[in-house]
Design a protein around this motif. Structure first.
Motif, short mmCIF file in Angstrom:
data_model
loop_
_atom_site.label_atom_id
_atom_site.label_comp_id
_atom_site.label_asym_id
_atom_site.label_seq_id
_atom_site.Cartn_x
_atom_site.Cartn_y
_atom_site.Cartn_z
N ASN A 22 20.75 5.63 53.32
CA ASN A 22 21.93 6.24 52.69
C ASN A 22 23.15 6.14 53.58
OD1 ASN A 22 20.42 7.07 50.46
ND2 ASN A 22 20.35 9.22 51.06
N ILE A 23 22.99 6.54 54.84
CA ILE A 23 24.17 6.55 55.71
C ILE A 23 24.65 5.15 56.04
CG2 ILE A 23 23.65 8.86 56.60
CD1 ILE A 23 22.74 7.52 59.25
N LEU A 24 23.73 4.20 56.15
CA LEU A 24 24.14 2.82 56.41
C LEU A 24 24.86 2.22 55.20
CD1 LEU A 24 21.08 1.45 58.40
CD2 LEU A 24 23.33 2.07 59.31
N ALA A 29 30.11 0.54 52.91
CA ALA A 29 31.21 0.72 51.95
C ALA A 29 32.49 1.15 52.67
CB ALA A 29 30.82 1.74 50.89
N HIS A 30 32.36 2.02 53.66
CA HIS A 30 33.51 2.48 54.43
C HIS A 30 34.14 1.32 55.20
CE1 HIS A 30 35.92 5.31 56.81
NE2 HIS A 30 35.59 4.57 57.87
N GLU A 35 38.50 -2.19 55.81
CA GLU A 35 38.60 -3.52 56.40
C GLU A 35 38.33 -3.49 57.90
OE1 GLU A 35 42.29 -5.35 55.17
OE2 GLU A 35 41.81 -5.11 53.04
N THR A 36 37.29 -2.73 58.25
CA THR A 36 36.85 -2.63 59.63
C THR A 36 35.64 -3.53 59.82
OG1 THR A 36 37.56 -0.31 59.68
CG2 THR A 36 36.07 -1.03 61.43
N ALA A 37 35.63 -4.31 60.87
CA ALA A 37 34.49 -5.18 61.15
C ALA A 37 33.23 -4.35 61.37
CB ALA A 37 34.78 -6.04 62.38
N GLU A 38 32.13 -4.81 60.80
CA GLU A 38 30.85 -4.09 60.97
C GLU A 38 30.48 -3.93 62.44
OE1 GLU A 38 27.57 -5.53 58.62
OE2 GLU A 38 28.67 -5.28 56.75
#
Length: 171
Positions: A22-24, A29-30, A35-38
């Protein structure tokens, strides 16, 4: 009423893995929305001497698979070793699913029958711990499981991912 050790082991792992998934998913999505790199999420640490977020997921999934093998009677030298892989949310989510399926397949009767089995386990350089199977599950496995899931949760929450208790609980 007695609760079987296998039920405690497997249901706790399944719930923790649902929460971790769930949190991942919310973090993915966040990352997309902002538009933040994983990589910024994967490499984040709470403190310089602690491991990064992706390692928390990699480690606890391997730990669960090894714990299930250990509790079904697999010898220490024959425990599975999973590579520390997964640099994206999708890869980590897939790893959780795969490892969760492996734990779910563990033989309940073997786990329950090994409650009194003596386990000799390495806990650091030149250190081992002797523990019985029931104590291993209740006092070593479960605290480690929740520690690493909580750490991953905190790392993502710290970076602004809108996760809460229900997400963590796997609800």
């Amino acid at each position: 009423m007695t609760v079987a050790l296998s039920h405690i082991f497997k249901s706790s792992t399944a719930q923790a893995f649902r929460g971790l998934t769930n949190i991942l998913e919310k973090a993915k999505a966040h990352a997309e929305a902002t538009e933040t790199a994983e990589e910024a999420f994967m490499e984040n640490r709470l403190f310089p001497d602690m491991h990064e977020m992706k390692w928390q997921v990699q480690m606890i999934t391997e730990f669960a698979v090894r714990g299930a093998a250990r509790m079904t009677g697999v010898a220490t030298d024959d425990l599975p070793n999973l590579p520390m892989e997964g640099d994206t949310f999708d890869a980590l989510i897939a790893r959780i699913a795969e490892c969760g399926a492996t734990v779910a397949k563990a033989d309940d009767a073997a786990i329950d029958g090994n409650a009194e089995m003596q386990i000799s386990m390495p806990i650091g350089p030149d250190q081992t711990m002797e523990i019985d199977g029931q104590s291993y599950v209740l006092s070593f496995f479960l605290p480690n499981l929740f520690f690493h899931v909580t750490t991953a949760y905190n790392l993502l929450r710290m970076q602004g991912v809108a996760v809460g208790k229900k997400d963590y609980m796997g609800i």
